[in-house]
Motif scaffolding. Structure first.
Motif, PDB file in Angstrom:
ATOM      1  N   ARG A 214       0.812  -1.247  -0.046  1.00  0.00           N
ATOM      2  CA  ARG A 214       0.114  -0.046  -0.249  1.00  0.00           C
ATOM      3  C   ARG A 214       0.902   1.300  -0.062  1.00  0.00           C
ATOM      4  O   ARG A 214       0.140   2.276  -0.337  1.00  0.00           O
ATOM      5  CB  ARG A 214      -0.958  -0.038   1.164  1.00  0.00           C
ATOM      6  CG  ARG A 214      -2.163   0.655   1.081  1.00  0.00           C
ATOM      7  CD  ARG A 214      -3.368   0.222   1.547  1.00  0.00           C
ATOM      8  NE  ARG A 214      -3.321  -0.436   2.671  1.00  0.00           N
ATOM      9  CZ  ARG A 214      -4.158  -0.977   3.483  1.00  0.00           C
ATOM     10  NH1 ARG A 214      -5.539  -0.843   2.921  1.00  0.00           N
ATOM     11  NH2 ARG A 214      -4.027  -1.538   4.647  1.00  0.00           N
ATOM     12  N   SER A 239       1.230  -7.110  -2.302  1.00  0.00           N
ATOM     13  CA  SER A 239       0.441  -7.507  -1.005  1.00  0.00           C
ATOM     14  C   SER A 239      -1.232  -7.478  -1.512  1.00  0.00           C
ATOM     15  O   SER A 239      -1.573  -7.062  -2.641  1.00  0.00           O
ATOM     16  CB  SER A 239       0.623  -6.522  -0.030  1.00  0.00           C
ATOM     17  OG  SER A 239       0.202  -5.265  -0.279  1.00  0.00           O
ATOM     18  N   ILE A 254       0.836 -12.217  -3.135  1.00  0.00           N
ATOM     19  CA  ILE A 254       1.512 -13.122  -2.379  1.00  0.00           C
ATOM     20  C   ILE A 254       0.995 -13.186  -0.827  1.00  0.00           C
ATOM     21  O   ILE A 254       0.686 -11.926  -0.532  1.00  0.00           O
ATOM     22  CB  ILE A 254       3.183 -12.599  -2.197  1.00  0.00           C
ATOM     23  CG1 ILE A 254       3.738 -12.385  -3.637  1.00  0.00           C
ATOM     24  CG2 ILE A 254       3.933 -13.596  -1.291  1.00  0.00           C
ATOM     25  CD1 ILE A 254       3.918 -13.660  -4.348  1.00  0.00           C
ATOM     26  N   SER A 257      -3.791 -15.832   1.289  1.00  0.00           N
ATOM     27  CA  SER A 257      -4.816 -16.177   0.079  1.00  0.00           C
ATOM     28  C   SER A 257      -4.146 -15.776  -1.281  1.00  0.00           C
ATOM     29  O   SER A 257      -4.986 -15.616  -2.157  1.00  0.00           O
ATOM     30  CB  SER A 257      -5.985 -15.417   0.413  1.00  0.00           C
ATOM     31  OG  SER A 257      -5.433 -13.927   0.741  1.00  0.00           O
ATOM     32  N   SER A 272       3.878  -3.708   4.934  1.00  0.00           N
ATOM     33  CA  SER A 272       4.279  -3.638   6.449  1.00  0.00           C
ATOM     34  C   SER A 272       4.904  -4.960   7.163  1.00  0.00           C
ATOM     35  O   SER A 272       5.371  -4.807   7.837  1.00  0.00           O
ATOM     36  CB  SER A 272       2.647  -3.248   7.121  1.00  0.00           C
ATOM     37  OG  SER A 272       1.847  -4.324   6.746  1.00  0.00           O
ATOM     38  N   GLN A 276      -0.265 -12.353   7.260  1.00  0.00           N
ATOM     39  CA  GLN A 276      -0.874 -13.210   5.904  1.00  0.00           C
ATOM     40  C   GLN A 276       0.152 -13.097   4.859  1.00  0.00           C
ATOM     41  O   GLN A 276      -0.091 -13.591   3.789  1.00  0.00           O
ATOM     42  CB  GLN A 276      -2.342 -12.548   5.823  1.00  0.00           C
ATOM     43  CG  GLN A 276      -3.293 -12.978   6.707  1.00  0.00           C
ATOM     44  CD  GLN A 276      -3.351 -11.968   7.835  1.00  0.00           C
ATOM     45  OE1 GLN A 276      -2.726 -11.022   7.614  1.00  0.00           O
ATOM     46  NE2 GLN A 276      -4.273 -12.380   8.634  1.00  0.00           N
ATOM     47  N   ASN A 291      10.814   0.701   3.942  1.00  0.00           N
ATOM     48  CA  ASN A 291       9.672   0.950   4.498  1.00  0.00           C
ATOM     49  C   ASN A 291      10.018   2.209   5.238  1.00  0.00           C
ATOM     50  O   ASN A 291      11.108   1.976   5.872  1.00  0.00           O
ATOM     51  CB  ASN A 291       8.968  -0.219   5.353  1.00  0.00           C
ATOM     52  CG  ASN A 291       7.537   0.159   5.797  1.00  0.00           C
ATOM     53  OD1 ASN A 291       7.390   1.125   6.295  1.00  0.00           O
ATOM     54  ND2 ASN A 291       6.750  -0.741   5.494  1.00  0.00           N
TER      55      ASN A 291
END
Ligand SMILES: Cc1cc2nc3c(=O)[nH]c(=O)nc-3n(C[C@H](O)[C@H](O)[C@H](O)COP(=O)(O)OP(=O)(O)OC[C@H]3O[C@@H](n4cnc5c(N)ncnc54)[C@H](O)[C@@H]3O)c2cc1C
Length: 327
Positions: A214, A239, A254, A257, A272, A276, A291
């Motif tokens: 994001r 993500s 990735i 899910s 981040s 998951q 980041n």
């Protein structure tokens, strides 16, 4: 006589699935801890070349189970053939990788031995001569340790990326044993060649992944990551929020899910590091994170980190890589 550990090698048209090679690493690791030999099995009508390639690994032997009905994958054919192989070789452990193909036939195979399948494991350890498997449950929030109290064989599958294919030890050439196996009625034939993942690029096979989160802020900014991926000869991934927003297709996602990958190099830009996401990439060879938040959990697993603004860091990184590569 028991062969110890039997590892199933999946292939399409004689080309091994990379994830199956991870199975060899898993089998070798457990084999050395249990002091048991590893045998690999390939199924097909004639996949001798593949059997010879697998024989290069440090294993006891390769069984090439043959039948004309095994030319293409069918759940009946594979379950029948593997049943014959397992009954004949009598292994303590049957290891497979948790691919769509294995998911299709392996529960049926295990049921024929009145066993359950310990599926989608992320690791396995030996304690007191007994194998304990770990599975992620509740979408990666908890790890469950599972072992089998029953008699051999124990059937287990590993998540793609749980072991590293490049860590499978090579040997001095294992013998290949041809085994004619009976295959009964084939009641169902898959329509098209079995697709592991429907996508233009199979991220499980790529060595370098540049993944965006994001922090990239808008679809227009993806070009920054694309240029970095291009400079490195890698592929773009993301993500979940990026795929949810349809900035990239779902097959680039990735995580728990999405896809599970283990490239040599994984660069996370503005991600981040939610659990998951981490479950899908934590086994990558080298992880680089950019980041602006020094507390971002991605730094807990990163080998190298840049605490800073990706919009400043990425263009510089791309230019430097291009210079080094002379492009
Ligand atoms: C059932 C379920 C399944 C899920 N499956 C997945 C899955 O498969 N894959 C997945 O990824 N997620 C999955 N998620 C979502 C997951 O929980 C997180 O919400 C998601 O991974 C967060 O994505 P992100 O890191 O891109 O975004 P955020 O968590 O919002 O992080 C953005 C990061 O960018 C950094 N940043 C912002 N601006 C900049 C800048 N200019 N420069 C550098 N850094 C910057 C921020 O510091 C922040 O750390 C799932 C969630 C659930 C509940």
């Amino acid at each position: 006589m028991s062969v110890g550990i039997l590892v199933f090698i999946e292939h399409r048209d004689g080309v091994a699935n990379k994830a199956s090679l991870e199975g060899i690493t898993a089998a070798q690791s457990l084999g050395s801890q249990l002091q048991q030999q590893v045998t690999a099995v390939v199924l097909g009508s004639d996949v001798n070349d593949l059997a010879q390639q697998i024989a290069a690994y440090d294993i006891q032997k390769v069984v090439h189970a043959k039948n004309a009905k095994l030319e293409n994958y069918t759940p009946d054919g594979y379950a029948d053939a593997m049943e014959r192989v397992v009954r004949q070789l009598d292994p303590a452990l049957v290891l497979m990788t948790h691919t769509y193909l294995v998911r299709d036939f392996a529960p049926k195979l295990a049921a024929r031995f009145k066993k359950s399948l310990i599926s989608d494991c992320i690791r396995a350890n030996v304690d007191g001569g007994k194998v304990g498997f770990t599975r992620r449950i509740f979408l990666g929030k908890l790890d469950a340790d599972v072992s089998s109290d029953g008699e051999a064989p124990v059937f287990a599958t590993f998540q793609s990326g749980a072991y590293r294919a490049d860590q499978a030890a090579k040997g001095s050439g294992a013998p290949v044993e041809a085994m004619d196996v009976e295959v009964g009625e084939v009641r169902m034939v898959p329509e098209a060649p079995f697709q592991e993942v429907k996508q233009a690029v199979d991220l499980t096979k790529t060595d370098v992944i540049v993944a965006v989160g994001r922090g990239i802020k808008s679809k227009d900014n993806l070009v920054l990551a694309e240029k970095l991926a291009e400079a490195l000869g890698g592929d773009l991934a993301a993500s979940r929020p990026i795929c949810d927003a349809e900035w990239l297709p779902i097959d680039r996602q990735i995580g728990s899910s999405g896809q599970t990958v283990a490239p040599k190099l994984y660069i996370a830009l503005g991600i981040s590091g939610a659990i998951q996401h981490l479950v899908g990439m934590k086994n990558s060879g080298t992880i680089v994170a950019i980041n602006k938040d020094p507390e971002a959990p991605i730094f807990d697993i990163a080998d190298y980190g840049i605490v800073g603004d990706l919009f400043e860091a990425v263009p510089v990184l791309t230019e430097e890589i291009k210079k080094i590569k002379g492009s």
